[in-house]
Design a protein around this motif. Structure first.
Motif, PDB file in Angstrom:
ATOM      1  N   ALA A 249       0.774  -1.162  -0.153  1.00  0.00           N
ATOM      2  CA  ALA A 249       0.002   0.054   0.021  1.00  0.00           C
ATOM      3  C   ALA A 249       0.935   1.312  -0.084  1.00  0.00           C
ATOM      4  O   ALA A 249       0.411   2.252  -0.190  1.00  0.00           O
ATOM      5  CB  ALA A 249      -0.709  -0.209   1.059  1.00  0.00           C
ATOM      6  N   LEU A 250       2.159   1.169   0.349  1.00  0.00           N
ATOM      7  CA  LEU A 250       3.036   2.485   0.569  1.00  0.00           C
ATOM      8  C   LEU A 250       3.520   2.671  -1.023  1.00  0.00           C
ATOM      9  O   LEU A 250       3.882   3.875  -1.298  1.00  0.00           O
ATOM     10  CB  LEU A 250       4.288   1.854   1.285  1.00  0.00           C
ATOM     11  CG  LEU A 250       3.972   1.831   2.808  1.00  0.00           C
ATOM     12  CD1 LEU A 250       5.137   1.292   3.569  1.00  0.00           C
ATOM     13  CD2 LEU A 250       3.297   3.017   3.459  1.00  0.00           C
ATOM     14  N   GLN A 251       3.513   2.033  -1.807  1.00  0.00           N
ATOM     15  CA  GLN A 251       3.658   2.118  -3.357  1.00  0.00           C
ATOM     16  C   GLN A 251       5.405   2.487  -3.428  1.00  0.00           C
ATOM     17  O   GLN A 251       5.575   3.552  -4.188  1.00  0.00           O
ATOM     18  CB  GLN A 251       2.833   3.256  -3.966  1.00  0.00           C
ATOM     19  CG  GLN A 251       1.488   2.616  -3.883  1.00  0.00           C
ATOM     20  CD  GLN A 251       0.401   3.254  -4.762  1.00  0.00           C
ATOM     21  OE1 GLN A 251       0.316   4.763  -4.505  1.00  0.00           O
ATOM     22  NE2 GLN A 251      -0.093   2.705  -5.521  1.00  0.00           N
ATOM     23  N   GLY A 252       6.202   1.773  -2.784  1.00  0.00           N
ATOM     24  CA  GLY A 252       7.378   2.151  -2.984  1.00  0.00           C
ATOM     25  C   GLY A 252       7.939   3.162  -2.187  1.00  0.00           C
ATOM     26  O   GLY A 252       7.412   3.590  -1.435  1.00  0.00           O
ATOM     27  N   CYS A 253       9.486   3.389  -2.396  1.00  0.00           N
ATOM     28  CA  CYS A 253      10.108   4.086  -1.504  1.00  0.00           C
ATOM     29  C   CYS A 253      11.445   4.632  -2.331  1.00  0.00           C
ATOM     30  O   CYS A 253      12.167   3.843  -2.879  1.00  0.00           O
ATOM     31  CB  CYS A 253      10.610   3.334  -0.223  1.00  0.00           C
ATOM     32  SG  CYS A 253      11.562   4.677   0.867  1.00  0.00           S
ATOM     33  N   ASP A 254      11.764   5.980  -2.284  1.00  0.00           N
ATOM     34  CA  ASP A 254      13.030   6.493  -3.027  1.00  0.00           C
ATOM     35  C   ASP A 254      14.212   6.029  -2.510  1.00  0.00           C
ATOM     36  O   ASP A 254      14.332   5.665  -1.036  1.00  0.00           O
ATOM     37  CB  ASP A 254      12.865   8.052  -2.900  1.00  0.00           C
ATOM     38  CG  ASP A 254      11.841   8.476  -3.985  1.00  0.00           C
ATOM     39  OD1 ASP A 254      11.608   7.824  -4.963  1.00  0.00           O
ATOM     40  OD2 ASP A 254      11.643   9.545  -3.838  1.00  0.00           O
ATOM     41  N   THR A 255      15.159   5.662  -3.064  1.00  0.00           N
ATOM     42  CA  THR A 255      16.522   5.647  -2.537  1.00  0.00           C
ATOM     43  C   THR A 255      16.909   6.721  -1.613  1.00  0.00           C
ATOM     44  O   THR A 255      16.886   7.729  -1.850  1.00  0.00           O
ATOM     45  CB  THR A 255      17.642   5.368  -3.629  1.00  0.00           C
ATOM     46  OG1 THR A 255      17.199   4.392  -4.602  1.00  0.00           O
ATOM     47  CG2 THR A 255      19.253   5.098  -2.976  1.00  0.00           C
ATOM     48  N   GLY A 256      17.446   6.390  -0.322  1.00  0.00           N
ATOM     49  CA  GLY A 256      17.673   7.687   0.591  1.00  0.00           C
ATOM     50  C   GLY A 256      16.561   7.869   1.578  1.00  0.00           C
ATOM     51  O   GLY A 256      16.876   8.891   2.150  1.00  0.00           O
TER      52      GLY A 256
END
Ligand code: AR6
Length: 172
Positions: free
Chosen positions: A52-59
């Motif tokens: 449900a968070l739909q991913g996360c950027d690097t860092g």
């Protein structure tokens, strides 16, 4: 209050702390290494919340529940893939640690445990990543009064030695 920094060898999934940090990837949909171990112990509900968070950027980082883990929360962060150190890797790794502490602060968490983010599959040399990890802890201690315990967990004896040597060199 003085903050306890512990450097231990073991399995991060066994720790009863407010949050354990997951070395995840941009999808947050699981993987190998510590990510796989965390999902295995936490159970399928963790994957549902992560999806449900739909991913996360690097860092960057995201928080979820801990489900069947003894830890109350999981803070999923995405460290950089090591190329040669000249593609922004140190800044991205520092940002990953920084965001974990910031999110822990936003949730008033007092104890947090980290694996060596990026230093497994992502290939970040541990002698370099440990300096960033320990420096970020020092910075967080100076910023966040509620912190009581920061644990750095190493899977191997060799990694544990690298952490202990760096800690004594940096006066941590
Ligand atoms: N407890 C503590 N440390 C562990 C554990 C454990 N149970 N298992 C592994 N480690 P890695 P990365 C150590 O590869 O380099 C995943 O597939 C391991 O020995 O887990 O950030 C993700 O989905 C190493 O020192 O994370 C990503 O695709 C450290 O944890 C990718 O790997 C980190 O190794 C992320 O790679």
């Amino acid at each position: 209050m003085s903050v306890i920094i512990q450097i231990i060898q073991g399995d991060i999934t066994a720790l009863s702390v407010d949050a354990i940090v997951n070395a995840a990837n941009n999808t947050l949909l699981g993987g190998g290494g510590v990510d796989g171990a965390i999902h295995l112990v936490a159970g399928p509900e963790l994957l549902q919340e992560c999806a449900a968070l739909q991913g996360c950027d690097t860092g960057d980082a995201r928080i979820t529940g801990g489900y069947k883990l003894p830890a109350k929360h999981v803070i999923h962060t995405v460290g950089p893939v090591w190329q040669d150190g000249r593609h922004g890797e140190p800044d991205l790794l520092a940002s990953a640690y920084h965001r974990c502490f910031e999110i822990a602060h936003q949730h008033n968490l007092k104890s947090i445990a980290f694996p060596a983010v990026s230093s497994g599959v992502y290939g970040y040399p541990m002698r370099e990543s440990v300096v960033i990890a320990l420096s970020s802890a020092k910075e967080a201690i100076s910023m966040y009064q509620e912190l009581e315990r920061i644990i750095f967990v190493q899977f191997s004896e060799a990694a544990q030695q690298i952490y202990l040597e760096a800690a004594s060199r940096l006066g941590v």
